[in-house]
Design a protein around this motif. Structure first.
Motif, PDB file in Angstrom:
ATOM      1  N   MET A 219       0.846  -1.186   0.000  1.00  0.00           N
ATOM      2  CA  MET A 219       0.000   0.000   0.000  1.00  0.00           C
ATOM      3  C   MET A 219       0.884   1.239   0.000  1.00  0.00           C
ATOM      4  O   MET A 219       1.892   1.291   0.690  1.00  0.00           O
ATOM      5  CB  MET A 219      -0.869   0.000   1.259  1.00  0.00           C
ATOM      6  N   VAL A 220       0.502   2.219  -0.809  1.00  0.00           N
ATOM      7  CA  VAL A 220       1.257   3.466  -0.867  1.00  0.00           C
ATOM      8  C   VAL A 220       0.300   4.605  -0.558  1.00  0.00           C
ATOM      9  O   VAL A 220      -0.799   4.649  -1.097  1.00  0.00           O
ATOM     10  CB  VAL A 220       1.864   3.664  -2.277  1.00  0.00           C
ATOM     11  N   ASN A 221       0.681   5.494   0.345  1.00  0.00           N
ATOM     12  CA  ASN A 221      -0.133   6.684   0.594  1.00  0.00           C
ATOM     13  C   ASN A 221       0.773   7.830   1.002  1.00  0.00           C
ATOM     14  O   ASN A 221       1.991   7.679   1.039  1.00  0.00           O
ATOM     15  CB  ASN A 221      -1.202   6.394   1.642  1.00  0.00           C
ATOM     16  N   LYS A 222       0.144   8.965   1.333  1.00  0.00           N
ATOM     17  CA  LYS A 222       0.970  10.154   1.563  1.00  0.00           C
ATOM     18  C   LYS A 222       1.814  10.052   2.821  1.00  0.00           C
ATOM     19  O   LYS A 222       2.744  10.814   3.000  1.00  0.00           O
ATOM     20  CB  LYS A 222       0.120  11.419   1.563  1.00  0.00           C
ATOM     21  N   MET A 223       1.513   9.092   3.681  1.00  0.00           N
ATOM     22  CA  MET A 223       2.333   8.953   4.879  1.00  0.00           C
ATOM     23  C   MET A 223       3.582   8.122   4.648  1.00  0.00           C
ATOM     24  O   MET A 223       4.492   8.118   5.455  1.00  0.00           O
ATOM     25  CB  MET A 223       1.516   8.287   5.969  1.00  0.00           C
TER      26      MET A 223
ATOM     27  N   PHE B 274       3.538   0.758   2.924  1.00  0.00           N
ATOM     28  CA  PHE B 274       3.571  -0.479   3.694  1.00  0.00           C
ATOM     29  C   PHE B 274       4.090  -1.586   2.801  1.00  0.00           C
ATOM     30  O   PHE B 274       3.779  -1.635   1.611  1.00  0.00           O
ATOM     31  CB  PHE B 274       2.168  -0.841   4.182  1.00  0.00           C
TER      32      PHE B 274
ATOM     33  N   PHE C  83       5.533  12.064  -3.504  1.00  0.00           N
ATOM     34  CA  PHE C  83       4.283  11.314  -3.556  1.00  0.00           C
ATOM     35  C   PHE C  83       3.409  11.816  -4.693  1.00  0.00           C
ATOM     36  O   PHE C  83       3.250  13.022  -4.874  1.00  0.00           O
ATOM     37  CB  PHE C  83       3.544  11.452  -2.226  1.00  0.00           C
ATOM     38  N   GLN C  84       2.868  10.907  -5.465  1.00  0.00           N
ATOM     39  CA  GLN C  84       1.925  11.237  -6.529  1.00  0.00           C
ATOM     40  C   GLN C  84       0.625  10.499  -6.220  1.00  0.00           C
ATOM     41  O   GLN C  84       0.624   9.284  -6.146  1.00  0.00           O
ATOM     42  CB  GLN C  84       2.425  10.743  -7.888  1.00  0.00           C
ATOM     43  N   SER C  85      -0.456  11.258  -6.068  1.00  0.00           N
ATOM     44  CA  SER C  85      -1.722  10.578  -5.802  1.00  0.00           C
ATOM     45  C   SER C  85      -2.372  10.205  -7.132  1.00  0.00           C
ATOM     46  O   SER C  85      -1.823  10.468  -8.183  1.00  0.00           O
ATOM     47  CB  SER C  85      -2.628  11.474  -4.968  1.00  0.00           C
ATOM     48  N   GLY C  86      -3.534   9.606  -7.048  1.00  0.00           N
ATOM     49  CA  GLY C  86      -4.191   9.137  -8.256  1.00  0.00           C
ATOM     50  C   GLY C  86      -4.682   7.737  -8.029  1.00  0.00           C
ATOM     51  O   GLY C  86      -4.634   7.248  -6.899  1.00  0.00           O
ATOM     52  N   ASP C  87      -5.178   7.082  -9.052  1.00  0.00           N
ATOM     53  CA  ASP C  87      -5.711   5.746  -8.794  1.00  0.00           C
ATOM     54  C   ASP C  87      -4.597   4.735  -8.555  1.00  0.00           C
ATOM     55  O   ASP C  87      -4.849   3.659  -8.038  1.00  0.00           O
ATOM     56  CB  ASP C  87      -6.703   5.283  -9.875  1.00  0.00           C
ATOM     57  N   MET C  88      -3.343   5.068  -8.901  1.00  0.00           N
ATOM     58  CA  MET C  88      -2.207   4.222  -8.538  1.00  0.00           C
ATOM     59  C   MET C  88      -1.187   5.098  -7.819  1.00  0.00           C
ATOM     60  O   MET C  88      -0.231   5.569  -8.429  1.00  0.00           O
ATOM     61  CB  MET C  88      -1.620   3.597  -9.810  1.00  0.00           C
ATOM     62  N   PRO C  89      -1.421   5.350  -6.509  1.00  0.00           N
ATOM     63  CA  PRO C  89      -0.511   6.247  -5.806  1.00  0.00           C
ATOM     64  C   PRO C  89       0.908   5.694  -5.798  1.00  0.00           C
ATOM     65  O   PRO C  89       1.106   4.483  -5.722  1.00  0.00           O
ATOM     66  CB  PRO C  89      -1.073   6.304  -4.390  1.00  0.00           C
TER      67      PRO C  89
ATOM     68  N   LEU D 179       1.387  16.729   7.079  1.00  0.00           N
ATOM     69  CA  LEU D 179       0.848  15.951   5.959  1.00  0.00           C
ATOM     70  C   LEU D 179      -0.261  16.714   5.248  1.00  0.00           C
ATOM     71  O   LEU D 179      -0.353  16.689   4.022  1.00  0.00           O
ATOM     72  CB  LEU D 179       0.305  14.611   6.470  1.00  0.00           C
TER      73      LEU D 179
ATOM     74  N   GLN E  60      -3.059  19.827  -8.632  1.00  0.00           N
ATOM     75  CA  GLN E  60      -3.948  18.956  -9.398  1.00  0.00           C
ATOM     76  C   GLN E  60      -5.322  19.575  -9.600  1.00  0.00           C
ATOM     77  O   GLN E  60      -6.174  18.984 -10.245  1.00  0.00           O
ATOM     78  CB  GLN E  60      -4.154  17.642  -8.640  1.00  0.00           C
TER      79      GLN E  60
ATOM     80  N   GLN F 231     -11.007   2.818  -8.597  1.00  0.00           N
ATOM     81  CA  GLN F 231     -10.290   4.007  -9.041  1.00  0.00           C
ATOM     82  C   GLN F 231     -10.633   5.249  -8.221  1.00  0.00           C
ATOM     83  O   GLN F 231      -9.962   6.253  -8.346  1.00  0.00           O
ATOM     84  CB  GLN F 231     -10.569   4.263 -10.514  1.00  0.00           C
TER      85      GLN F 231
ATOM     86  N   ASN G 228      -9.640   4.036  -3.230  1.00  0.00           N
ATOM     87  CA  ASN G 228      -8.349   3.549  -2.768  1.00  0.00           C
ATOM     88  C   ASN G 228      -8.429   3.064  -1.327  1.00  0.00           C
ATOM     89  O   ASN G 228      -9.277   2.253  -1.019  1.00  0.00           O
ATOM     90  CB  ASN G 228      -7.351   4.698  -2.914  1.00  0.00           C
TER      91      ASN G 228
END
Lengths: 176, 445
Positions: free
Chosen positions: A91-95, A98, A119-125, B121, B132, B228, B231
């Motif tokens: 799992m990838v997120n802004k924190m 994992f 960090f790049q968000s989106g449907d595949m962070p 954060l 964005q 999508q 998440n």
């Protein structure tokens, strides 16, 4: 790190298992009870490789259960502080992200990700370097260093870092 | 250099060190002075220079000493333990107190962050979102995006639904689902697919429900089969910090950039200004009963909310409006000063701008009218509420056409409307046609 060690356990067996298959029943129960569990001292029991010795049974008063001391050899996995480990990102997120290495849950906070990865968000962070050459996302394989470990009864938690030489992505799922 | 590194660092011995240096220097000067024929004055001069050098050395040493001390104190202060995972600090790996900080359990079990880290954060996220051109949107599930019922709560008249359920193999095109393993039936609100698709362009979306975690995950699968939109941003009641309350404290987003869609105002007592209150979506009969409505449910009427004029469609228009106000209308204004709450308020205020409303026998006589829900709604919509009629009044709201004020309205050809007119206007974000909400005795309920 993996270890091949001898452990001992007192097994309680119900009288219905007594008979000519007693030993098999005992071993089957041992495997069911022990494999996949954790102990703070030895870590995660991966597999039992053999029985060294089954001691004399002791009948418990009142219940009919019999306790056998069983010595068995097993492979255990225990993470150590400072160990280098390869893990799969879950799992990838802004924190941060994992990752998992077998039963071990590792968290790498964004403080411990190299500063040039953002960090790049989106449907595949994901975390990506500014030139886009390195990318960490779900299912990436990373090499990381453990800086803290904690082994619970059922889970192993670790804190990891990739902010060091030769750490980071070792296999990118998008290019594989 | 070897001398320096060998020398003890603490200051008490620095005198010894100085004298040692002096001695060393003296011998070296005596060597050199032997060549220079021993000029008294020159010797003195050089001694003074050496003396100064020793002083410089001493100062250097002191500086070194103090930097060493600073470094050790830094080592201790360097880690503020901004958060923990499984009871260990996320930066240094040391054990920390288990209860410190806010639990962010919906992202991962055992993860906690303290408030400075949350602020950090959120700030980082804000920058990201501005680039964005996205804001945050928090969505409630039940009665907002969908309606669920337990199978055993379904009436016999609703049994026809069971055979009409859509296939779970093709979630994207269905709206009525039978979840046998959960013993539930779920109906998605009309327009929800289009709504999520368009909202996803403008917002980073979260689910925040009072249901439990397995339920939330299951519903997320129905709403977002392609995974999508949401998440890991699925928050259930187990993840909140307060019982029976929803809060933005576990959401990693700046409060000034969050909009909330929910049907229950009381769940968001701290964040009413971010909230867009939704008209409850009741599809199943059990859902109506739960809220004490005697009317027939949509399932019994075999009808549904309008696809294009329903609550979700009108809310989507509001979301678009607020989004464009935030990002387009005033680019000179610093982004940090913008606040969706202000924009939301101003959009709402335009709806009944210029209306002057009098209520007639809508509130109990002993009740202070200013604190009644309808009065507040009307004021939030930009209308002016009055207690007594005068010629400037445009609308009289009443349940009964025979009250004094109602008759006055009919005589003066002012709008005489049912209280539902205000509610409908409030939920649909559009001034409703007054004629659709007439006041007559038979339709007083």
């Amino acid at each position: 790190m993996f270890f091949h060690i001898t452990l001992e356990r007192n097994m309680q067996l119900h009288p219905r298992h007594f008979g000519r298959n007693l030993r098999e029943n005992l071993i089957a129960k041992l495997m069911k009870d022990v494999e996949g569990t954790c102990s703070g001292r030895h870590g995660f029991v991966v597999a039992i490789t053999g029985i060294e010795n089954v001691g004399k049974g002791l009948i418990r008063d009142g219940t009919g259960f019999v306790t056998f001391p069983v010595k068995y050899r097993c492979v255990v996995f225990r993470p150590f502080k400072g160990q280098i480990l390869e893990a799969v990102v879950t799992m990838v997120n802004k924190m941060g992200f994992f990752a998992e290495a077998g039963p071990v849950q590792i968290f790498v906070s964004n403080h411990l990700i190299p500063d040039d990865m953002e960090f790049q968000s989106g449907d595949m962070p994901n975390y990506t370097t500014s030139d886009g050459s390195v990318k960490i996302q779900k299912d990436s394989e990373v090499r990381l260093k453990l800086i803290g470990t904690r082994v619970d009864a059922t889970e192993i938690f670790c804190i990891g870092t990739i902010k060091d030489d030769f750490l980071g992505v070792i296999n990118d799922p998008t290019t594989a | 250099m070897t001398i320096v590194s060998d020398s003890p660092v603490h200051s008490s011995s620095s005198d010894d060190f100085a004298s040692f240096l002096d001695a060393e220097l003296a011998t070296s000067t005596s060597d050199s002075s032997a060549d220079e024929e021993g000029d008294e004055e020159e010797n003195l001069e050089s001694k003074r220079v050496k003396r100064r050098k020793v002083e410089v050395l001493e100062i250097l040493e002191e500086v070194q000493d103090s930097t060493a001390r600073v470094e050790t104190s830094k080592e201790e202060a360097i880690c503020a333990h901004p958060g923990s995972f499984g009871g260990m600090c996320i930066i240094c790996g040391q054990r920390v107190a288990e209860e410190a900080g806010v639990a962010i359990a919906y992202i991962h079990k055992g993860l906690r962050l303290d408030s400075p880290e949350l602020v950090r954060l959120r700030n980082a996220d804000m920058k990201n979102k501005l680039n964005q051109k996205k804001l945050h949107l928090i969505l409630d599930l039940d009665h907002t995006l969908l309606n669920s019922t337990m199978l055993f709560h379904m009436t016999s008249e609703e049994d026809y639904l069971k055979s009409n359920a859509d296939s779970l193999q093709d979630i994207q095109n269905g709206s009525l689902f039978m979840l046998e393993h959960m013993r539930m039936m779920t109906k998605l609100r009309p327009y929800v697919r289009q709504f999520l698709k368009e909202a996803n362009e403008m917002f980073e979306m979260h689910i925040y429900t009072m249901g439990d975690k397995p339920y939330a995950r299951e519903m997320a699968k129905l709403l977002d089969p392609g995974d999508q939109y949401f998440n890991d941003r699925i928050i259930s009641r187990d993840d909140g910090t307060q019982k029976h309350q929803k809060g933005l404290d576990v959401v990693l987003a700046e409060e000034s950039a969050v909009l909330i869609l929910d049907d229950t105002e009381n769940a968001w007592t701290k964040h009413r200004e971010n909230l867009i209150l939704m008209e409850r979506y009741h599809f199943f009969a059990s859902s109506c009963q739960q809220f004490g409505f005697r009317c027939k449910s949509l399932s019994l009427l075999k009808s549904d909310e309008s696809d294009t004029d329903g609550a979700l469609a009108s809310v989507l228009r509001v979301l678009k409006r607020v989004h464009s106000m935030y990002f387009d209308e005033d680019p000179r204004d610093a982004p940090s000063n913008r606040d969706v709450r202000e924009f939301l308020k101003s959009v709402r205020k335009e709806i009944l701008q210029g209306c002057r409303i009098v209520f007639s026998r809508v509130f109990p006589t002993s009740f202070p009218p200013e604190s009644h829900q309808l009065w507040k709604m009307a004021e939030q919509l930009g209308a002016t509420c009055l207690v007594e009629v005068d010629l400037s009044v445009t609308h009289v709201v009443a349940n009964d056409p025979n009250t004094e004020k109602s008759r006055w309205a009919t005589n003066e050809t002012k709008y005489l409307v049912h209280p539902q007119w205000i509610e409908a206007t409030y939920y649909l974000w559009q001034r409703q046609v007054e004629d659709k909400y007439p006041v007559n005795q038979s339709k007083s309920q």
